[in-house]
Design an enzyme around this catalytic site. Structure first.
Site, mmCIF file in Angstrom:
data_model
loop_
_atom_site.group_PDB
_atom_site.id
_atom_site.type_symbol
_atom_site.label_atom_id
_atom_site.label_comp_id
_atom_site.label_asym_id
_atom_site.label_seq_id
_atom_site.Cartn_x
_atom_site.Cartn_y
_atom_site.Cartn_z
ATOM 1 N N VAL A 14 28.627 5.118 -3.288
ATOM 2 C CA VAL A 14 29.350 3.845 -3.437
ATOM 3 C C VAL A 14 30.427 3.949 -4.523
ATOM 4 C CG1 VAL A 14 29.117 1.355 -3.740
ATOM 5 C CG2 VAL A 14 27.234 2.644 -2.735
ATOM 6 N N LYS A 105 20.213 -3.997 -5.448
ATOM 7 C CA LYS A 105 19.304 -5.049 -4.954
ATOM 8 C C LYS A 105 17.903 -4.923 -5.518
ATOM 9 C CE LYS A 105 19.974 -1.559 -2.121
ATOM 10 N NZ LYS A 105 20.848 -0.979 -1.149
ATOM 11 N N VAL A 132 23.545 -6.983 -0.682
ATOM 12 C CA VAL A 132 22.959 -7.340 0.622
ATOM 13 C C VAL A 132 23.992 -7.109 1.724
ATOM 14 C CG1 VAL A 132 21.795 -9.122 1.976
ATOM 15 C CG2 VAL A 132 21.670 -9.198 -0.519
ATOM 16 N N GLY A 134 25.678 -4.442 2.728
ATOM 17 C CA GLY A 134 26.806 -3.509 2.544
ATOM 18 C C GLY A 134 28.134 -4.240 2.527
ATOM 19 N N GLY A 187 24.875 9.231 3.746
ATOM 20 C CA GLY A 187 24.989 8.373 2.548
ATOM 21 C C GLY A 187 24.447 6.972 2.732
ATOM 22 N N GLU A 190 18.705 5.204 0.393
ATOM 23 C CA GLU A 190 18.518 5.108 -1.060
ATOM 24 C C GLU A 190 18.155 6.484 -1.607
ATOM 25 O OE1 GLU A 190 18.999 2.089 -2.814
ATOM 26 O OE2 GLU A 190 19.833 1.761 -0.850
ATOM 27 N N ASP A 201 13.488 -1.963 0.738
ATOM 28 C CA ASP A 201 14.905 -2.271 0.494
ATOM 29 C C ASP A 201 15.295 -3.564 1.223
ATOM 30 O OD1 ASP A 201 17.760 -1.337 -0.303
ATOM 31 O OD2 ASP A 201 17.890 -1.706 1.855
ATOM 32 N N LYS A 205 16.541 -7.256 -0.389
ATOM 33 C CA LYS A 205 17.706 -8.037 0.055
ATOM 34 C C LYS A 205 17.280 -9.437 0.500
ATOM 35 C CE LYS A 205 20.057 -3.800 1.406
ATOM 36 N NZ LYS A 205 20.132 -2.780 2.454
ATOM 37 N N GLY A 302 27.016 2.752 3.398
ATOM 38 C CA GLY A 302 28.104 3.734 3.439
ATOM 39 C C GLY A 302 29.127 3.494 2.346
HETATM 40 P P1 NAP Z 1 24.035 7.825 -5.157
HETATM 41 O O1 NAP Z 1 24.934 8.346 -4.113
HETATM 42 O O2 NAP Z 1 22.696 8.444 -5.346
HETATM 43 O O3 NAP Z 1 24.829 7.872 -6.550
HETATM 44 C C1 NAP Z 1 24.234 7.556 -7.774
HETATM 45 C C2 NAP Z 1 25.202 7.892 -8.893
HETATM 46 O O4 NAP Z 1 24.615 7.499 -10.112
HETATM 47 C C3 NAP Z 1 25.516 9.378 -9.022
HETATM 48 O O5 NAP Z 1 26.855 9.561 -9.412
HETATM 49 C C4 NAP Z 1 24.579 9.849 -10.133
HETATM 50 O O6 NAP Z 1 25.097 10.925 -10.900
HETATM 51 C C5 NAP Z 1 24.532 8.613 -11.018
HETATM 52 N N1 NAP Z 1 23.248 8.501 -11.719
HETATM 53 C C6 NAP Z 1 22.027 8.298 -11.177
HETATM 54 N N2 NAP Z 1 21.092 8.241 -12.144
HETATM 55 C C7 NAP Z 1 21.737 8.418 -13.315
HETATM 56 C C8 NAP Z 1 21.335 8.502 -14.667
HETATM 57 N N3 NAP Z 1 20.053 8.368 -15.019
HETATM 58 N N4 NAP Z 1 22.265 8.706 -15.613
HETATM 59 C C9 NAP Z 1 23.574 8.828 -15.281
HETATM 60 N N5 NAP Z 1 24.029 8.770 -14.015
HETATM 61 C C10 NAP Z 1 23.124 8.578 -13.039
HETATM 62 O O7 NAP Z 1 23.761 6.263 -4.962
HETATM 63 P P2 NAP Z 1 24.596 5.246 -4.074
HETATM 64 O O8 NAP Z 1 24.188 5.413 -2.640
HETATM 65 O O9 NAP Z 1 26.021 5.305 -4.427
HETATM 66 O O10 NAP Z 1 23.949 3.847 -4.525
HETATM 67 C C11 NAP Z 1 24.293 3.261 -5.753
HETATM 68 C C12 NAP Z 1 23.752 1.831 -5.800
HETATM 69 O O11 NAP Z 1 24.314 1.090 -4.725
HETATM 70 C C13 NAP Z 1 22.235 1.720 -5.616
HETATM 71 O O12 NAP Z 1 21.772 0.616 -6.355
HETATM 72 C C14 NAP Z 1 22.075 1.431 -4.134
HETATM 73 O O13 NAP Z 1 20.890 0.726 -3.837
HETATM 74 C C15 NAP Z 1 23.276 0.546 -3.919
HETATM 75 N N6 NAP Z 1 23.796 0.496 -2.536
HETATM 76 C C16 NAP Z 1 24.030 1.639 -1.860
HETATM 77 C C17 NAP Z 1 24.560 1.577 -0.579
HETATM 78 C C18 NAP Z 1 24.852 2.810 0.216
HETATM 79 O O14 NAP Z 1 25.284 2.685 1.360
HETATM 80 N N7 NAP Z 1 24.669 4.013 -0.315
HETATM 81 C C19 NAP Z 1 24.853 0.325 -0.013
HETATM 82 C C20 NAP Z 1 24.589 -0.839 -0.761
HETATM 83 C C21 NAP Z 1 24.066 -0.741 -2.022
HETATM 84 P P3 NAP Z 1 25.404 12.367 -10.250
HETATM 85 O O15 NAP Z 1 26.593 12.168 -9.375
HETATM 86 O O16 NAP Z 1 25.690 13.240 -11.422
HETATM 87 O O17 NAP Z 1 24.160 12.725 -9.483
HETATM 88 N N1 HSE Z 2 19.916 2.160 1.793
HETATM 89 C C1 HSE Z 2 20.537 0.933 2.157
HETATM 90 C C2 HSE Z 2 20.526 0.791 3.662
HETATM 91 C C3 HSE Z 2 21.940 0.910 1.652
HETATM 92 O O1 HSE Z 2 20.269 1.792 4.342
HETATM 93 O O2 HSE Z 2 20.748 -0.309 4.143
HETATM 94 C C4 HSE Z 2 22.612 -0.419 1.832
HETATM 95 O O3 HSE Z 2 22.045 -1.391 1.019
#
Ligand code: NAP
Ligand code: HSE
Length: 428
Positions: A14, A105, A132, A134, A187, A190, A201, A205, A302
């Site tokens: 993200v 969330k 919630v 995306g 991507g 979680e 998850d 939400k 995504g």
């Molecule tokens: P991700 O791809 O796993 O990225 C997490 C990032 O945070 C990485 O850059 C990681 O560093 C950094 N990080 C994690 N733990 C850390 C720590 N202890 N100290 C410093 N940096 C740390 O996660 P994401 O998918 O982007 O999700 C991020 C948030 O958005 C989460 O709360 C997730 O629930 C929410 N979300 C995600 C999506 C989705 O589609 N992915 C959708 C809606 C909401 P490194 O790069 O060095 O590993």
């Molecule tokens: N892991 C979550 C999903 C990301 O698959 O819906 C979006 O919140």
């Protein structure tokens, strides 16, 4: 031109999505806000990891959380996930009077009340559109567009990973782990994918939606939460044969001021408006007492879809930073929800019994169901010359979940039952 200085915690799926949109739509954002957004500092875990690009020529990366807020940025964007460091960072920012945008969330569903109170006390923003659905603008819709309605029901497909897995299993006959691995690669999942596949998850939400729609706090641990890990290709195939698809559903219904809420896999008739929501797409079907039914549909996970929602919050804060609107209520209403027992829910049901093929089995099954007021609507029995157990599938008329559970407990004691009975609700 005014500069808005952003501290970004997390540069994963993200975080990079957000940075890409800020770079690509820079001129457009200036038109909307009269400001240029600059990601000044980025917190990551592993500084040596190759990064696709640097958000801005002046951006610096750090692994030290204490450094992130040192320069007093205008906004903290929290995209690291989890409930420990993310909580500390957000709390610290709010205490310093810095507005926060987050997609977290898990944190909001469990500690949102505390953080929103703090934001309110400090008069700063704590925005969470991306938490919630995306890219779907459901938070703003509940806070603003539907503010005049009493919401009588919300039925949603709220987890992109689970929906992607179910779609691949039913349309391409992929097995569960192949589909999950692909969702992770894309991507959607979680960092800990059990949150996705166990329904947690989606429940996070749902807790946020309940707060926004009803202005009450539904204690997370009281939600009924069932995931998709036990769902087999066999059940998906029977459902298809009978004209249904499986979806992981998050639902809350309001009845005379009481809420009935939960996350569970369910069968939907193929012509149900949510049945065609496939892949990583999410949809939220709402009923308002004035507006009637409304459905919002879009990519639920995504990089760019979620980045789009995060950026909307940033733009909103830049434009209205004197008048923040965190919850859609004048004062955050934190009363506990009045809860209707989740097992009192009534619906049609799908049963698959795994039985020895011998006389009297069907009569015994029907007998127990009858004792619990569960009436059979359709039945299929498939003989299999190679297997000891044969599947018997029943679809029933409407019955109480509590009675269904009791009947299964009794049925599973029969000596002709080879494997535990499988059961799922059917949505109308
Ligand atoms: P991700 O791809 O796993 O990225 C997490 C990032 O945070 C990485 O850059 C990681 O560093 C950094 N990080 C994690 N733990 C850390 C720590 N202890 N100290 C410093 N940096 C740390 O996660 P994401 O998918 O982007 O999700 C991020 C948030 O958005 C989460 O709360 C997730 O629930 C929410 N979300 C995600 C999506 C989705 O589609 N992915 C959708 C809606 C909401 P490194 O790069 O060095 O590993
Ligand atoms: N892991 C979550 C999903 C990301 O698959 O819906 C979006 O919140």
């Amino acid at each position: 031109m005014k500069k808005v200085r952003i501290a970004l915690a997390g540069f994963g799926t993200v975080g990079t999505g957000l940075a890409k949109i800020i770079r690509e739509n820079e001129e457009w954002i200036k038109k909307r806000t009269g400001a240029v957004l600059i990601i000044e500092k980025v917190l990551v875990r592993d500084i040596s990891k190759p990064r696709p690009f640097v958000p801005h020529p002046t951006t610096t990366f750090t692994t030290n959380p204490a450094e992130l807020l040192e320069g007093n940025p205008d906004i903290l964007v929290e995209l690291i996930g989890g409930t420990s460091l993310a909580y500390e960072l957000i709390k610290k920012a709010l205490e310093k009077g810095i507005s926060v945008v987050t997609a977290n969330k898990a944190l909001l569903a469990t500690r949102g009340k505390e953080l929103l109170s703090l934001a309110e006390e400090k008069g700063v923003g704590l925005y969470f559109e991306a938490s919630v659905g995306g890219g779907i603008p459901i938070v703003e819709t509940l806070k603003e567009s539907l503010a005049g309605n009493r919401i009588t029901s919300i039925t949603g497909i709220l987890n992109g990973t689970a929906n992607y897995i179910l779609t691949q299993m039913s349309q391409k006959e992929w097995d569960f782990s192949t589909a999950l691995a692909e969702a992770q690669k894309r991507g959607y999942a979680e960092a800990d994918p059990t949150l996705d596949i166990e329904g947690i998850d989606a429940a996070h939400k749902l807790a946020i939606l309940i707060f926004l729609a009803h202005g009450v706090v539904y204690p997370f641990e009281k939600l009924r939460v069932e995931g998709i890990t036990d769902l087999s290709l066999k059940d998906i195939s029977f459902a298809q044969e009978l004209g249904y698809v499986f979806k992981l559903i998050a639902q809350v219904k309001e009845k005379s001021g009481y809420l009935q809420a939960g996350v569970f896999p369910a069968l939907l008739p193929k012509n149900h408006i949510l049945a065609k929501v496939d892949g990583p797409y999410n949809a939220i079907l709402l009923n308002g007492n004035a507006v009637g039914p409304i459905m919002l549909y879009g990519q639920g996970a995504g990089d760019l879809p979620t980045g789009s929602a995060v950026l909307a919050d940033i733009i909103s804060l830049v434009k209205n930073n004197k008048q923040v609107n965190n919850t859609g209520f004048i004062e955050s209403p934190f009363e506990p929800a009045k809860i209707l027992e989740p097992l009192s829910v009534v619906s049609e049901h799908y049963f698959r019994f795994s039985v020895l093929d011998k006389p009297g089995v069907l009569a015994a099954l029907a007998g127990v169901l009858g004792e619990y007021n569960i009436s059979i609507a359709q039945a299929i029995q498939k003989a299999s010359p190679s297997e000891r157990a044969v599947p018997v599938v029943f679809l029933t008329h409407r019955a109480r979940l509590k009675d269904v559970k009791k009947a299964i407990k009794e049925i599973d004691k029969f000596d002709f039952i080879v494997n535990p009975t499988v059961h799922y609700p059917i949505l109308p």
